[in-house]
Design an enzyme around this catalytic site. Structure first.
Site, PDB file in Angstrom:
ATOM      1  N   SER A 162       0.824  -1.207   0.000  1.00 44.39           N
ATOM      2  CA  SER A 162       0.000   0.000   0.000  1.00 44.39           C
ATOM      3  C   SER A 162       0.863   1.265   0.000  1.00 44.39           C
ATOM      4  CB  SER A 162      -0.959  -0.041   1.196  1.00 44.39           C
ATOM      5  OG  SER A 162      -1.888   1.001   1.152  1.00 44.39           O
ATOM      6  N   ASP A 173      -8.861  -2.897  -6.275  1.00 46.74           N
ATOM      7  CA  ASP A 173      -8.864  -3.813  -5.122  1.00 46.74           C
ATOM      8  C   ASP A 173      -9.727  -3.280  -3.982  1.00 46.74           C
ATOM      9  OD1 ASP A 173      -7.415  -1.767  -3.962  1.00 46.74           O
ATOM     10  OD2 ASP A 173      -5.587  -2.919  -3.667  1.00 46.74           O
ATOM     11  N   HIS A 187      -7.677  -5.182  -0.822  1.00 41.14           N
ATOM     12  CA  HIS A 187      -6.476  -4.385  -0.564  1.00 41.14           C
ATOM     13  C   HIS A 187      -5.625  -4.956   0.570  1.00 41.14           C
ATOM     14  CE1 HIS A 187      -3.975  -0.832  -0.820  1.00 41.14           C
ATOM     15  NE2 HIS A 187      -4.125  -0.612   0.469  1.00 41.14           N
TER      16      HIS A 187
END
Length: 658
Positions: A264, A560, A613
């Site tokens: 991320s 995502d 995610h």
């Protein structure tokens, strides 16, 4: 990215609401009742005074009983259900009805002969890393080195306002407020689990251990994700410690290069690190031009937010996301006036410079203008595709923020309209005039990613002034310009060069197949006693049969659920592909997509083939990819590109000089 904070602040607001209903308001009523008693004493009509004395005391007492009764029933139901599920889970054998836990990828690959070779560095993203208290105010007594973020979150129930105060940073400096020191939890436990039972890195760590990894060749590069990236070095020397750790692991593991696995926002953080480590001191780490070439084998970016996420726009503008907008539409009272839940969310998150690092990067060339964007003609998964999908247009995606039907809301909330029970919560909207709010939110007003930055500078001037000293969101034309030697450009892949490391590999590994927030339809908030945020997502905005990508005030694209494929995949698909001005040494890049497959039943938990995610961290395909790279495989040996989305077509529509 900040949905976790919303969840726990909503919990805090529920607690505060319970306290207000059951204790504060009855206490006020009793005080008023006492005053009525004194006024009625000595009057001619004693019977009327007795009625006045008895009325205010009976209602609060009944209200307390009802509040406590309802609260106890709710807590009892939740706890009983949870413990029943745990009992059933641990009581039944794993092979019941032929169901058996799948073999871990690490176990299978170890049996095939793979063993630990390259040291592995894990770099967590925003929110998922734990934070602990080292120094605090009086309200934090007994919490020394207790986790304030990550873990059990018990303190949110005990002292929610104190918890919020200690998670905030100083609005002027971006560092700790006076008298408070909150630091990142060190070690693998920093981000193995976000909360009890909610894994982040734990499954990957376990599988790496099956290959023979342990503390000497695996390291979690924890950092305070609230800070601007360069400030993690200024305050904590985090970048220097990461540099030393990589050099040490290289030297003590047979001079095998390191595999780095960021997740991320961690991919932006490590991109910043790669520029910092080679830049001359004192601004950089002084490692020299060939440091990355010597020490790094590969960077496997999981769910990368290279070009930012539109969710951060909604976070700064109104402390919302699609989930918050949905909760507001279903239960307005939970986020409504009185407790000012969203105001507290905004007060805290606007002190975090890292939020600004996630704003969309690259300008209109990447994200589109008022009329078109590279993602136009996307067929949404929100409904069955129809013949009208290919004719979709109108610039819905390029308009990151647009306002509809605001003319009927002429009255704007101001601090002067608050009632006496409201507490002033700093949000920076206090300093924005009603005329400016009207001008910003004129009917049909729309903002692209470029005009959006001006909008945010109007409504959050202090935050943007502080954070823009550390981050840039543009698109470089000439990277040889000396200005790009400044650290504010290092985390933007479109304003910096990759290191000179032709043998290194970069992977963009992310999930696809989940509707992901891309742009927003806003409206002005209805005036209320305590509301100081003048805008909100218009949850009534729906595209209908001709525009299925607009749902609940949010336009969706493929991704995502947090990061769109444009942000996650463009750099590996085009920006860095081959020798470009962003990748002058021609580092090999690979796009590795994982098509989302929801768990078939509750026994699969969050799924072994998820593209979500965070849930992708438990995806067995992704785990196997990382293990093979760590054991020595290269990108071609694991299959090269694997693409399910339209990322290549989207990238072709982005017209920038490479």
């Amino acid at each position: 990215v900040h949905s976790f904070l919303y969840t726990f602040l909503v919990m805090a607001s529920s607690i505060l609401r319970f306290r207000k209903l059951c204790f504060l308001e009855p206490a006020k009523s009793e005080q008023k009742g006492g005053r009525k008693k004194r006024k009625s004493h000595g009057s001619d009509d004693d019977d009327d005074s007795l009625v006045e004395e008895n009325k205010p005391n009976k209602k609060p007492q009944n209200r307390i009983i009802k509040c406590i009764d309802s609260c106890c029933w709710l807590i009892g139901f939740i706890c009983s259900t949870w413990w029943l599920l745990l009992f059933l889970y641990y009581s039944f054998p794993s092979n019941l009805l032929g169901l058996q836990s799948p073999e871990l990828p690490g176990t299978r690959l170890r049996r095939e002969g793979l063993t630990a070779l390259h040291p592995v560095i894990l770099v967590p993203g925003t929110v998922t890393g734990g934070l602990e208290l080292w120094e605090g105010r009086a309200c934090s007594d007994g919490l020394f080195r207790h986790r304030l973020w990550g873990g059990s979150f018990t303190e949110i129930f005990k002292r929610p306002m104190c918890w919020l105060e200690h998670l905030s940073l100083d609005n002027e400096t971006g560092f700790d407020p006076p008298g408070i020191r909150v630091r990142a939890v060190p070690g693998l436990v920093a981000a193995d689990y976000f909360a009890p039972g909610y894994f982040v890195w734990a499954i990957l760590i376990e599988n790496l251990a099956r290959l023979g990894y342990e503390g000497k060749n695996m390291y979690m590069a924890a950092y305070d994700w609230r800070l601007a990236f360069q400030n993690t070095e200024v305050r904590d020397q985090t970048l220097s410690r990461l540099k030393s750790k990589i050099e040490q692991m290289y030297a003590t593991n047979g001079e095998n290069k390191v595999v780095v696995v960021p997740h991320s926002m961690g991919v932006n953080y490590f991109l910043h690190f790669m520029k910092w480590v080679e830049a001359p001191m004192p601004m950089g780490g002084g490692g020299g031009r060939r440091w990355c070439r010597k020490y790094l084998k590969a960077v496997v970016n999981i769910a990368p937010a290279f070009l930012g996420v539109p969710k951060s726009v909604a976070s700064v503008l109104s402390a919302e996301s699609k989930d918050v907008a949905f909760v507001r539409s279903m239960a307005p009272g939970l986020l409504g006036s009185g407790l000012q839940t969203l105001e507290h969310v905004m007060r805290v998150t606007r002190t975090w410079d890292s939020v600004v690092s996630l704003l969309p990067k690259g300008g209109e060339a990447l994200w589109g203008d008022l009329h078109s964007s590279p993602e136009d003609h996307h067929v949404c998964n929100l409904r069955k595709p129809s013949s009208s999908d290919n004719q979709r247009g109108g610039g819905g995606y390029g308009r990151i923020v647009s306002f509809h039907e605001t003319s009927s809301l002429d009255a704007l909330p101001t601090l002067q309209s608050w009632n006496g029970s409201c507490r002033k919560v700093w949000t920076e909207y206090d300093e924005v005039s009603p005329e400016t709010i009207r001008r910003i939110s004129e009917d049909k007003a729309a903002y692209t990613v470029e005009s959006l930055l001006d909008l945010l500078r109007w409504v959050a001037p202090k935050m943007m002034k502080r954070a823009e000293a550390h981050f840039s969101h543009g698109l470089a034309d000439d990277l040889n310009d000396p200005k790009y030697d400044h650290y504010k450009y290092w985390s933007n892949p479109l304003e910096t060069k990759l290191p000179h490391a032709p043998e290194m590999e970069i992977y963009c590994s992310y999930g696809v197949g989940i509707p992901t927030e891309r742009s927003y339809v806003y409206k002005r908030s209805q005036p209320s006693g305590c509301r100081s945020i003048p805008f909100q997502i218009d949850s009534s905005a729906d595209g209908g049969p001709n525009d299925g990508c607009l749902k609940g005030g949010v336009y969706f694209v493929d991704g995502d659920e947090t990061v769109s494929v444009l942000s996650a995949g463009f750099m590996c698909a085009k920006g860095w592909r081959g020798k470009t001005k962003f990748n002058p040494s021609g580092i090999a890049t690979y796009v590795r997509e994982y098509k989302h497959k929801a768990p078939a039943n509750l026994l699969e938990g969050r799924g072994t083939e998820s593209g979500g995610h965070v849930d992708i961290m438990g995806n067995v395909g992704l785990i196997e990819e990382i293990l093979r790279v760590a054991a020595g495989a290269n990108g071609e040996e694991i299959g090269g590109d694997r693409i399910y989305s339209e990322i290549m077509n989207i990238s072709d529509k982005v017209k920038i000089r490479l």
